[in-house]
Design a protein around this motif. Structure first.
Motif, PDB file in Angstrom:
ATOM      1  N   UNK A 124     -51.233 -25.184  28.157  1.00 53.17           N
ATOM      2  CA  UNK A 124     -49.998 -25.085  28.946  1.00 53.17           C
ATOM      3  C   UNK A 124     -49.230 -26.392  28.820  1.00 53.17           C
ATOM      4  N   UNK A 125     -47.928 -26.288  28.888  1.00 59.32           N
ATOM      5  CA  UNK A 125     -47.114 -27.500  28.790  1.00 59.32           C
ATOM      6  C   UNK A 125     -47.114 -28.204  30.147  1.00 59.32           C
ATOM      7  N   UNK A 126     -47.527 -29.473  30.206  1.00 56.85           N
ATOM      8  CA  UNK A 126     -47.612 -30.168  31.499  1.00 56.85           C
ATOM      9  C   UNK A 126     -46.249 -30.701  31.952  1.00 56.85           C
ATOM     10  N   UNK A 127     -45.480 -29.863  32.648  1.00 56.40           N
ATOM     11  CA  UNK A 127     -44.087 -30.214  32.988  1.00 56.40           C
ATOM     12  C   UNK A 127     -43.971 -31.582  33.673  1.00 56.40           C
ATOM     13  N   UNK A 128     -44.937 -31.947  34.498  1.00 54.55           N
ATOM     14  CA  UNK A 128     -44.787 -33.200  35.267  1.00 54.55           C
ATOM     15  C   UNK A 128     -45.331 -34.393  34.499  1.00 54.55           C
ATOM     16  N   UNK A 129     -45.270 -34.359  33.192  1.00 52.90           N
ATOM     17  CA  UNK A 129     -45.854 -35.488  32.447  1.00 52.90           C
ATOM     18  C   UNK A 129     -45.002 -36.744  32.554  1.00 52.90           C
ATOM     19  N   UNK A 130     -43.714 -36.585  32.841  1.00 59.26           N
ATOM     20  CA  UNK A 130     -42.917 -37.801  33.075  1.00 59.26           C
ATOM     21  C   UNK A 130     -42.383 -37.781  34.505  1.00 59.26           C
ATOM     22  N   UNK A 131     -42.319 -38.979  35.076  1.00 61.69           N
ATOM     23  CA  UNK A 131     -41.877 -39.098  36.466  1.00 61.69           C
ATOM     24  C   UNK A 131     -40.383 -39.389  36.542  1.00 61.69           C
ATOM     25  N   UNK A 132     -39.907 -40.204  35.610  1.00 60.60           N
ATOM     26  CA  UNK A 132     -38.498 -40.608  35.640  1.00 60.60           C
ATOM     27  C   UNK A 132     -38.003 -40.891  34.232  1.00 60.60           C
ATOM     28  N   UNK A 133     -36.695 -40.787  34.066  1.00 68.52           N
ATOM     29  CA  UNK A 133     -36.031 -41.277  32.856  1.00 68.52           C
ATOM     30  C   UNK A 133     -35.065 -42.376  33.293  1.00 68.52           C
TER      31      UNK A 133
END
Ligand code: SF4
Length: 327
Positions: A124-133
């Protein structure tokens, strides 16, 4: 080679700031990425830094490369493999490219049933892998601001980044600050010493609300487009993926005996005594050029050591001979 001009100065400044962020934070800086939604080429941000999120390790385990957005958004699931063409709502060619890149990166695996190719996700694609840009616009010399104000106003009104920052080498006056949108943070950065002073903290932007994108400016009118929160979420994921795959050491080192690599992987010229932009400065017309081997710099190894990016993940593909290769 020309004397150091504004563009070479900006290039060296940008690389020094990327190296600094890499050393001082857990962020993943990447350079020169499209940061608009409706007209993606219209806003190229100097630095996009990805701040790791709670599922970052799940993302790094998949691949060191960019996972194509079309593959993430496709109907290919982790369960039953599906006929590849049925899973994409785009042209055959675009779907083909997405499938091939997703398989190459280990996000999809494929199998053949008769004459047909079927694909499924390996994870599954881990949507929350980044917190901020974090978007950073570099303007070493504030006396030559160019399109700076417009760029920052565009970023703030669109709200694709969680935070937007201006980085400069100049002394920042009250008048400078007043000309910038108040949400934009300001850093003063010395590319020689690596000292960074926060002149003003950025105000967090609402990435979960619709934004307004400046699409085109003409003498008597400005075209804008409202971008929904869902469109922004997709664009943010695409931007994060591109930043993860690309990083900031995107240059080729010149095949010149006078070229060197700094310890953090920046191209340096021993003759001119500074960081150079190989694409602009190291051509055949450089009077000091001396043919030789390019410096032996393993930029991927440096990125692996200095950031949370993983160069050679074990992958999530169940490696079985014949399963992950389509022959
Ligand atoms: S590295 Fe070589 S080609 Fe590049 S600027 Fe220096 S002398 Fe010229």
């Amino acid at each position: 080679m020309p004397a150091s001009d504004d563009r070479t100065r900006e290039f060296a400044f940008e690389l020094a700031l990327c190296a600094h962020l890499e050393a001082e934070t857990e962020w993943l800086p990447a350079r020169q990425l499209g940061a608009a939604v409706v007209a993606p080429g219209r806003r190229i941000v100097d630095i996009c830094a990805v701040v790791p999120g709670p599922r970052f390790d799940e993302r790094t385990a998949i691949t060191a490369d960019t996972i194509p957005t079309r593959a993430i958004e496709s109907d290919v699931g982790v369960g039953e493999a599906v006929y590849w063409r049925d899973a994409f709502d785009c042209s055959r060619e675009a779907a083909r490219t997405a499938v091939d890149r997703a398989v190459e990166s280990g996000f999809f695996e494929r199998e053949r049933r008769g004459a047909r190719e079927y694909v499924r996700r390996t994870t599954r694609y881990p949507e929350e892998w980044f917190a901020e840009l974090v978007g950073v616009e570099n303007k070493p010399d504030l006396d030559a601001p160019g399109a700076l104000e417009r760029q920052l106003r565009t970023d703030v009104s669109l709200g694709l980044f969680d935070r937007v920052v201006l980085a400069t080498e100049s002394y920042v006056t009250r008048a400078h600050l007043n000309r910038l949108p108040e949400e934009a943070g300001v850093w003063r950065f010395d590319p020689e010493t690596g000292d960074r002073t926060v002149v003003r903290e950025p105000t967090p932007l609402r990435t979960d609300r619709p934004g307004v994108e400046l699409v085109e400016e003409r003498p008597l009118r400005t075209d804008v487009a409202v971008v929904s929160a869902a469109e922004k979420a997709r664009a943010r994921r695409r931007l994060a993926e591109r930043a993860y795959g690309k990083g900031w050491r995107t240059y080729e080192f010149p095949a010149c005996a006078r070229a060197d690599a700094t310890a953090d992987g920046r191209p340096r010229c021993s003759h001119f005594g500074r960081v150079v932009d190989p694409a602009r400065e190291c051509g055949a017309d450089c009077p000091a050029r001396e043919d030789g081997d390019a410096p032996d710099a393993d930029v991927a190894a440096l990125r692996d050591t200095r950031t949370p990016w993983v160069r050679d993940p074990a992958g999530v593909v169940r490696r079985q001979s014949g399963l992950d290769r389509f022959t």
